[in-house]
Design a protein around this motif. Structure first.
Motif, mmCIF file in Angstrom:
data_model
loop_
_atom_site.group_PDB
_atom_site.id
_atom_site.type_symbol
_atom_site.label_atom_id
_atom_site.label_comp_id
_atom_site.label_asym_id
_atom_site.label_seq_id
_atom_site.Cartn_x
_atom_site.Cartn_y
_atom_site.Cartn_z
ATOM 1 N N ILE A 103 0.907 -0.975 0.158
ATOM 2 C CA ILE A 103 -0.460 -0.148 -0.027
ATOM 3 C C ILE A 103 0.754 0.932 0.087
ATOM 4 O O ILE A 103 1.799 1.005 0.487
ATOM 5 C CB ILE A 103 -1.322 -0.244 0.702
ATOM 6 N N GLU A 106 0.854 6.973 1.135
ATOM 7 C CA GLU A 106 -0.816 8.719 1.137
ATOM 8 C C GLU A 106 -1.814 7.719 1.127
ATOM 9 O O GLU A 106 -2.683 7.876 1.317
ATOM 10 C CB GLU A 106 -0.188 9.788 -0.180
ATOM 11 N N ASP A 107 -2.055 6.140 0.684
ATOM 12 C CA ASP A 107 -3.446 6.232 0.513
ATOM 13 C C ASP A 107 -3.489 5.435 2.307
ATOM 14 O O ASP A 107 -4.286 5.583 3.163
ATOM 15 C CB ASP A 107 -3.242 4.353 0.075
ATOM 16 N N ARG A 135 -4.892 8.260 4.128
ATOM 17 C CA ARG A 135 -6.309 8.480 3.168
ATOM 18 C C ARG A 135 -7.337 7.896 4.101
ATOM 19 O O ARG A 135 -8.268 8.335 4.500
ATOM 20 C CB ARG A 135 -6.634 8.920 1.798
ATOM 21 N N SER A 166 -3.823 -2.185 -1.137
ATOM 22 C CA SER A 166 -4.394 -2.127 -2.370
ATOM 23 C C SER A 166 -5.157 -3.523 -2.830
ATOM 24 O O SER A 166 -4.617 -3.882 -2.490
ATOM 25 C CB SER A 166 -2.844 -1.132 -2.893
ATOM 26 N N PHE A 187 -8.995 4.209 -3.878
ATOM 27 C CA PHE A 187 -7.210 4.299 -4.041
ATOM 28 C C PHE A 187 -6.476 5.617 -5.100
ATOM 29 O O PHE A 187 -6.915 5.214 -5.974
ATOM 30 C CB PHE A 187 -7.098 3.462 -3.974
ATOM 31 N N THR A 188 -5.961 6.346 -3.794
ATOM 32 C CA THR A 188 -4.970 7.410 -5.239
ATOM 33 C C THR A 188 -3.960 6.521 -5.857
ATOM 34 O O THR A 188 -3.941 7.096 -6.687
ATOM 35 C CB THR A 188 -4.445 7.731 -4.485
ATOM 36 N N TYR A 189 -3.410 5.832 -4.949
ATOM 37 C CA TYR A 189 -2.709 4.536 -5.836
ATOM 38 C C TYR A 189 -2.472 2.706 -5.816
ATOM 39 O O TYR A 189 -2.702 2.166 -5.015
ATOM 40 C CB TYR A 189 -1.141 4.868 -5.163
#
Length: 295
Positions: free
Chosen positions: A192, A195-196, A199, A218, A280-282
């Motif tokens: 992961i 940043e996530d 968040r 992720s 998720f941003t990534y």
């Protein structure tokens, strides 16, 4: 001023969270054994810090990146149990306790899995030291019955971010031509982006219906073979020598770690987070590596 308590907040993840929450206007109080912070032995001070806090996030625990000697295993175990129990006891002594307690846990609580992914609902616990630590850690959290404080355990997979954590040794391996598959390369790598993680903490804060365990990983795990391939692509290295299992066993002894950290197949999906609507941003490794290595 809004207040958050970061327990064990001096490590790779904790430093990032401190920066992000400070930028959001929070007063961040860190509990740590390091000088300059609120000490774990100061029960009264911890109670005072927790009074009126918006949340407490507990990241405390000795790193598992070491040899599993009896002394290290005891320290890994005790550092998680004692800090979790200290926080629970302090919350019980608060007049105005934080409405949210997020505690670290570990995605290594699940068994070695090459046959199917593990979710919160259908995942199977494994066996061995790492698994027993994870189970005891969560039991320590949920043994506290707190009428006004939600309790959430983040089953963290391997956290990827800039300037630290596991990215440093991986980058070094690729840079020096050792960026091939490790073992048979079929073991799954659940990960992961840092940043996530931040968040997800905000998402849990803002969704009162979330409690219990959350796979913090992720939605797109990859095999070790694919991980090393994508690292080579991201770092523009065409060649990477593979490392067999026996080589990893020897290397782990030399650098003072355990081969399990690389060879265990962690195939984990964030089923509950996605059911609650988290995005998720990534979500994919290529996006995460592009951000970490090039942005």
């Amino acid at each position: 001023m809004k207040k958050i308590v970061l327990a064990g907040g001096t490590g790779f993840v904790g430093q990032y969270l401190e920066q992000k929450f400070t930028e959001q206007g929070y007063k961040v109080i860190i509990i740590s054994r390091q000088s300059g912070h609120l000490n774990w032995s100061n029960h009264t001070g911890i109670v005072h810090a927790l009074e009126g806090a918006e949340m407490v996030v507990n990241l405390a625990g000795k790193s598992v990146n070491c040899r599993y000697t009896e002394a290290n295993k005891r320290e890994i175990f005790d550092s998680r149990m004692e800090t979790t129990e200290a926080l629970g006891t302090a919350i019980l002594n608060c007049d105005n306790p934080p409405p949210l307690w997020i505690n670290s846990s570990t995605a290594t609580i699940y068994r070695h899995a090459e046959d199917r992914p593990m979710t919160e609902a259908s995942g199977e616990f494994g066996s061995g030291f790492s698994v027993e630590v994870g189970k005891a850690w969560e039991q320590a959290l949920f043994s506290f019955k707190l009428p006004t404080t939600r309790q959430v355990a983040l089953r963290l997979s391997i956290v990827l971010g800039k300037d630290g954590g596991v990215m440093t040794p991986y980058e070094n391996m690729v840079r020096f031509g050792l960026g091939g598959k490790q073992g048979n390369g079929k073991q799954m790598f659940s990960w992961i982006h840092l940043e996530d993680v931040y968040r997800i903490i905000l998402f849990v804060r803002d969704h009162d219906q979330i409690s219990g365990v959350l796979n913090t990983t992720s939605p797109e795990p990859v095999t070790n073979h694919e991980l090393m391939k994508q690292l080579r692509v991201a770092m523009d290295r065409k060649v990477g020598l593979p490392a067999t299992e026996w080589m990893l066993n020897i290397g782990a002894v030399m650098i003072g770690t355990e081969p399990e950290l690389i060879l265990k197949s962690r195939w984990i999906l964030p089923e509950r987070l996605e059911q609650f609507g988290f995005h998720f941003t990534y979500p994919t490794l290529d996006k995460a590596l592009e951000n970490i290595l090039h942005q």
